[in-house]
Design a protein around this motif. Structure first.
Motif, PDB file in Angstrom:
ATOM      1  N   LEU A   1       0.742  -1.148  -0.043  1.00 54.57           N
ATOM      2  CA  LEU A   1       0.117   0.254   0.127  1.00 54.57           C
ATOM      3  C   LEU A   1       0.678   1.446  -0.038  1.00 54.57           C
ATOM      4  N   GLU A   2       1.972   1.140   0.810  1.00 51.84           N
ATOM      5  CA  GLU A   2       2.987   2.391   0.739  1.00 51.84           C
ATOM      6  C   GLU A   2       3.505   2.479  -0.642  1.00 51.84           C
ATOM      7  N   SER A   3       3.672   1.403  -1.408  1.00 51.07           N
ATOM      8  CA  SER A   3       4.155   1.690  -2.639  1.00 51.07           C
ATOM      9  C   SER A   3       3.524   2.221  -3.773  1.00 51.07           C
ATOM     10  N   GLY A   4       2.026   2.524  -3.244  1.00 52.46           N
ATOM     11  CA  GLY A   4       1.027   3.014  -4.086  1.00 52.46           C
ATOM     12  C   GLY A   4      -0.029   2.021  -4.771  1.00 52.46           C
ATOM     13  N   ALA A   5       0.275   0.556  -4.603  1.00 56.03           N
ATOM     14  CA  ALA A   5      -0.830  -0.441  -5.132  1.00 56.03           C
ATOM     15  C   ALA A   5      -0.740  -1.614  -4.187  1.00 56.03           C
TER      16      ALA A   5
ATOM     17  N   PRO B   1      -3.995   4.501  -0.125  1.00 58.09           N
ATOM     18  CA  PRO B   1      -2.535   5.224   0.181  1.00 58.09           C
ATOM     19  C   PRO B   1      -2.879   6.215   1.156  1.00 58.09           C
ATOM     20  N   THR B   2      -4.044   7.105   1.160  1.00 56.30           N
ATOM     21  CA  THR B   2      -4.210   8.007   2.247  1.00 56.30           C
ATOM     22  C   THR B   2      -4.249   7.685   3.513  1.00 56.30           C
ATOM     23  N   THR B   3      -4.671   6.128   3.764  1.00 55.01           N
ATOM     24  CA  THR B   3      -4.738   5.675   5.217  1.00 55.01           C
ATOM     25  C   THR B   3      -3.607   4.692   5.791  1.00 55.01           C
ATOM     26  N   VAL B   4      -2.612   4.859   4.755  1.00 54.82           N
ATOM     27  CA  VAL B   4      -1.554   3.834   5.152  1.00 54.82           C
ATOM     28  C   VAL B   4      -0.772   4.036   6.521  1.00 54.82           C
ATOM     29  N   SER B   5      -0.798   5.340   6.877  1.00 58.66           N
ATOM     30  CA  SER B   5       0.014   5.797   8.121  1.00 58.66           C
ATOM     31  C   SER B   5      -0.779   4.966   9.211  1.00 58.66           C
ATOM     32  N   GLN B   6      -2.068   5.262   9.280  1.00 53.32           N
ATOM     33  CA  GLN B   6      -2.878   4.678  10.304  1.00 53.32           C
ATOM     34  C   GLN B   6      -2.956   3.285  10.480  1.00 53.32           C
ATOM     35  N   LEU B   7      -2.851   2.345   9.206  1.00 47.07           N
ATOM     36  CA  LEU B   7      -2.676   1.110   8.965  1.00 47.07           C
ATOM     37  C   LEU B   7      -1.266   0.670   9.699  1.00 47.07           C
ATOM     38  N   GLN B   8      -0.456   1.232   9.345  1.00 49.40           N
ATOM     39  CA  GLN B   8       1.203   1.003   9.667  1.00 49.40           C
ATOM     40  C   GLN B   8       1.011   1.023  11.223  1.00 49.40           C
TER      41      GLN B   8
END
Length: 505
Positions: free
Chosen positions: A268-272, A316-323
């Motif tokens: 997801l961080e890589s964009g896909a 990708p906009t929510t990746v920080s929360q998931l991380q």
């Protein structure tokens, strides 16, 4: 102990009845005030749990009518009306206590225990007779610090005797206290349970605890000596050791599932995030939310559930929360398991770390009855292995299956006494499978118990609508699932006995 539950909320009463049943209470349910009045007159209840807003006759007037008729047993009002004036009105009507909804099942259980012990020793909630002790808050029985493994009805018998040590109970009276109207057996069943209880007491040196008063019934023999307090610290140490041993066995597959979550976050961080990888991660998060709590990682179970929800709509906009959630999950399981020796607080929302506590001896099956055989279907090998480890300690034969499409072959080969299903399984989900079993000419009466990490009311309603007899939420505890299995199998076997045609000649 026998409880009458008067409430017109069907889903709530089912949840409460299941929970109270897991706490070894026999429960009858009335859906309106007039039916509650009839039930109260027809049986000897130890306590009534009463909603205020009822059809036909509201709870306040029902409570007043009971007190006017000199009904002396405790009444607990359970209602959504929490104003002071409403509480005063209920207490003035004769209620002993007042609990406002929504409330936790732990609090309800504590209130019930408090009301049931009022006539006795208020300072000590432990029931004692010499070296024999019962802790109603955990349903644990010890004799000279040896823990006894009792079936639900054996526990109920012993608790009944200890709460009324001077009273002689006839078989009819025991039936009225320990069985609801829906599953009341004959007096032969009482004698069978008395024999089993005596046999287990004898095994620990307490073979003279239960007396037969010929022509009258049974009673507790007065103790010759008293015993010291229960060693709760020792029980907690034993539970912790069992949880750690199980965790070491299943730690590797758990770490692999967390690794798949980290792989999904990296994608997801890589964009896909490929859909196939998302589905694998969703399945792993769902399994973790159901299994981690059994090892004492309650926070890990909560985090896994949150990760599952985030993955369903991840971008990708929510990746920080998931991380952050995945990082917190890995940190949570780096700590040692923290088991709890408490009984489960709720079938739908466990509030304590629920580590498995293994017992050293299994309850004997009733005389003349075959051992219990259970077929468990789940695609989570951790759950299946845990069930095998846990249930085998109680003399239950556990057959496991990870492919629901093979169920008909296994049913024909094994003829189990009970079927355990998960909701989310590949190829065929548990709800559809349950419906198919209920539509089958041979297996439509087989008891079905769901184990699921789903907690939404609409999902639970679907389980019951598909024909499920009961459900236990993952993570589950040993006392909870053992109680449910014994209750369902015992009831099913009694029904089969009653339906058999009488012998010819």
């Amino acid at each position: 102990m026998r409880i009458l539950l008067v409430d017109d909320d069907e889903l709530l009463t089912q949840q409460l009845a299941d929970f109270l049943g897991s706490q070894h209470y026999a429960v009858d349910v009335a859906a309106d005030g007039e039916a509650g009045w009839d039930y109260a007159l027809a049986a000897d209840y130890d306590l009534i749990v009463l909603d205020v807003n009822l059809p036909k006759l509201d709870g306040i007037r029902l409570c007043q009518r009971l007190r006017q008729a000199r009904y002396g047993k405790p009444v607990l009002l359970l209602t959504a009306q929490g104003d002071t004036a409403d509480k005063v009105l209920g207490l003035d009507a004769g209620a002993d206590d007042y609990l406002v909804k929504p409330c936790t099942l732990n609090e309800l259980s504590a209130r019930i225990r408090a009301l049931l012990r009022r006539p006795g020793n208020l300072a000590d909630p432990i029931l004692r007779s010499g070296d024999l002790c019962i802790d109603p808050s955990t349903c644990e029985v010890t004799y000279q610090h040896q823990q006894l493994s009792l079936s639900p009805k054996e526990y109920g018998l012993l608790e009944l005797f200890l709460r009324h040590p001077q009273r002689i109970f006839s078989s009819t009276s025991i039936l009225e206290h320990l069985w609801s109207f829906d599953d009341a057996p004959g007096e032969d069943t009482v004698r069978t349970h008395i024999k089993r209880l005596r046999r287990k007491l004898k095994a620990v040196g307490a073979d003279t605890m239960v007396d037969t008063v010929y022509g009258m019934g049974y009673r507790l023999r007065p103790p010759a000596t008293s015993s010291p307090d229960l060693q709760k610290a020792a029980r907690q140490d034993e539970a912790r050791e069992a949880a750690i041993a199980l965790w070491e066995k299943f730690k590797s597959p758990t770490l692999q599932r967390i690794a798949s979550l980290e792989q999904a976050v990296a994608a997801l961080e890589s964009g896909a995030l490929p859909e196939a990888l998302r589905q694998v991660a969703l399945a792993d998060a769902h399994k973790l939310s159901g299994s981690l709590g059994m090892f004492g990682f309650l926070e890990g179970s909560r985090l896994s559930h949150a990760i599952e929800q985030e993955l369903a709509t991840a971008s990708p906009t929510t990746v920080s929360q998931l991380q952050g959630l995945v990082t917190a999950l890995r940190q949570a399981i780096e700590k040692p398991p923290q088991p709890s020796t408490e009984q489960p607080s709720s079938a739908s929302q466990p509030s304590q770390p629920a580590a498995v506590i293994l017992t050293s001896s299994a309850p004997s099956p009733a005389e003349g009855q075959a051992p219990i055989k259970v077929l468990a279907i789940d695609d989570d090998d951790t759950i299946l292995a845990t069930l095998q480890t846990m249930l085998s300690c109680w003399g239950i034969e556990v057959l496991t299956l990870d492919d629901p499409l093979q169920v008909w072959t296994r049913l024909a080969q094994e003829a189990p006494d009970l079927l355990i299903l998960d909701v989310d399984m590949p190829e065929l989900n548990g709800i559809d499978l349950c419906q198919q079993v209920r539509d089958h000419d041979t297996w439509n009466g087989l008891p079905i118990l769901f184990l699921t990490a789903h907690r939404k009311p609409e999902t639970i309603l679907k389980l019951y609508n598909s024909g499920a007899d009961d459900y236990v939420a993952k993570p589950f505890t040993e006392p909870e699932i053992i109680t449910r299995i014994f209750n369902r199998v015992e009831r099913h076997r009694l029904l089969q006995t009653w339906r058999k045609p009488p012998p010819v000649g």
